[in-house]
Design a protein around this motif. Structure first.
Motif, mmCIF file in Angstrom:
data_model
loop_
_atom_site.group_PDB
_atom_site.id
_atom_site.type_symbol
_atom_site.label_atom_id
_atom_site.label_comp_id
_atom_site.label_asym_id
_atom_site.label_seq_id
_atom_site.Cartn_x
_atom_site.Cartn_y
_atom_site.Cartn_z
ATOM 1 N N ALA A 71 5.642 21.837 72.072
ATOM 2 C CA ALA A 71 6.289 22.774 71.150
ATOM 3 C C ALA A 71 7.804 22.595 71.186
ATOM 4 O O ALA A 71 8.475 22.641 70.151
ATOM 5 N N LEU A 72 8.342 22.371 72.387
ATOM 6 C CA LEU A 72 9.792 22.156 72.518
ATOM 7 C C LEU A 72 10.207 20.898 71.762
ATOM 8 O O LEU A 72 11.228 20.884 71.057
ATOM 9 N N ILE A 106 10.651 27.128 63.300
ATOM 10 C CA ILE A 106 10.234 28.526 63.447
ATOM 11 C C ILE A 106 8.831 28.596 64.047
ATOM 12 O O ILE A 106 8.564 29.365 64.968
ATOM 13 N N LEU A 107 7.939 27.726 63.512
ATOM 14 C CA LEU A 107 6.569 27.719 64.021
ATOM 15 C C LEU A 107 6.548 27.281 65.485
ATOM 16 O O LEU A 107 5.785 27.836 66.298
ATOM 17 N N ALA A 108 7.407 26.316 65.832
ATOM 18 C CA ALA A 108 7.447 25.846 67.224
ATOM 19 C C ALA A 108 7.887 26.976 68.155
ATOM 20 O O ALA A 108 7.303 27.173 69.228
ATOM 21 N N VAL A 109 8.907 27.751 67.737
ATOM 22 C CA VAL A 109 9.379 28.844 68.589
ATOM 23 C C VAL A 109 8.307 29.924 68.704
ATOM 24 O O VAL A 109 8.052 30.461 69.793
ATOM 25 N N THR A 143 3.865 32.265 72.136
ATOM 26 C CA THR A 143 2.442 32.404 72.466
ATOM 27 C C THR A 143 2.125 31.744 73.797
ATOM 28 O O THR A 143 1.357 32.274 74.604
ATOM 29 N N LYS A 144 2.737 30.564 74.029
ATOM 30 C CA LYS A 144 2.487 29.879 75.305
ATOM 31 C C LYS A 144 3.015 30.711 76.479
ATOM 32 O O LYS A 144 2.415 30.711 77.553
ATOM 33 N N THR A 174 17.639 28.548 71.638
ATOM 34 C CA THR A 174 18.062 29.513 72.661
ATOM 35 C C THR A 174 16.965 30.549 72.886
ATOM 36 O O THR A 174 16.799 31.038 74.010
ATOM 37 N N GLY A 175 16.204 30.872 71.819
ATOM 38 C CA GLY A 175 15.051 31.753 72.001
ATOM 39 C C GLY A 175 14.039 31.145 72.951
ATOM 40 O O GLY A 175 13.498 31.821 73.825
#
Lengths: 92, 183
Positions: free
Chosen positions: A16-17, A30-33, A38-39, B32-33
């Protein structure tokens, strides 16, 4: 079991990162964050249950709520370019 | 350091390096989030659940939104600038000094640390006998330090009222606008 579960979650966190870093569009990030949130919830839940602290699940649930609200705010910014203005006219 | 914490710490370092390298400020705000969520996960694994909760709510929730609000007033791209050496040196020196400062601290989870022998044994032994509240943390916060907690609540309430008045006038302005539309 603890190590295997945690390792799997950390691997998905890394993926995801990578997606958040590469992009290319705003919505990928946005979806990755959102998925990263969720993780984190999963991480807390797995760590809580496998180390005998199931009450951490409450914390995980609150994280879910924060994650959802934050994603809504970010999506609103991505769509309208601001957070405060009344956009009912922009919708029509 | 246990392996899971080590992996999370490496991920955190990777995230911060990516944030520093990115030129797209929207993406940097998003990352940063992620860094906040990672820090919160680490805090949970270190049993500091309340700190983790604050980190997630403020770091991943509120400050991302604040960054985005600031971005809507400025450009979304960072200006192209050559890398400067002096700030990197200052940051590295400050970080090294902070790490040096941790060497004198007791090891994580050390039962012989000073803080576990100052008031803790007395509170653990006496709290339930004295004021009949089984949860020691709650007893300390709401009874032994009751005035302190009350002061904190007053400060937070005042700040909340101030922010609400600055932002929206508690709904008064909206009603005024609607009145203007009707007239």
């Amino acid at each position: 079991m603890y190590l295997a579960g945690m390792a799997a979650i950390v691997v998905t966190m890394f993926l995801a990162l990578a997606r958040a870093a590469i992009g290319p569009t705003v919505f990928d990030r946005i979806l990755a964050v959102n998925m990263f949130g969720t993780k984190t919830v999963l991480l807390i839940a797995v760590a809580g249950f496998l180390t005998g602290r199931p009450e951490w699940l409450d914390l995980a649930i609150v994280y879910t709520l924060v994650n959802f609200t934050g994603t809504l705010a970010v999506l609103r910014f991505a769509r309208f370019g601001n957070l405060a203005r009344d956009d009912r006219k922009a919708d029509q | 350091m246990p392996p899971v914490e080590l992996l999370l710490m490496l991920l955190l370092i990777a995230t911060v390096i990516v944030v520093a390298r990115l030129k797209d400020l929207f993406a940097a705000a998003m990352l940063t989030g992620i860094a906040s969520l990672l820090a919160a996960g680490l805090f949970v694994l270190m049993d500091a659940v309340d700190v983790a909760f604050t980190e997630a709510a403020v770091g991943a929730g509120v400050s991302t939104v604040l960054f985005l609000g600031a971005l809507s007033l400025t450009s979304r791209r960072e200006k192209q600038e050559r890398t400067r050496i002096l700030p990197i040196l200052i940051v590295a020196a400050t970080g090294a000094a902070l790490i040096y400062g941790t060497w004198d601290m007791p090891a994580y989870g050390d039962p012989d640390a000073v803080i576990h022998h100052h008031l803790a044994p007395e509170l653990i032994a006496e709290t339930e006998k004295k004021i009949h509240i089984p949860n020691i943390v709650t007893a300390i916060l709401a009874s032994f330090r009751g005035y302190d907690t009350f002061g904190e609540v007053v400060v937070i309430f005042t700040a909340g009222v101030g922010v609400a008045l600055l932002l929206g006038g508690l709904g008064l302005r909206r009603r005024d606008e609607r009145g203007e539309e009707e007239s």
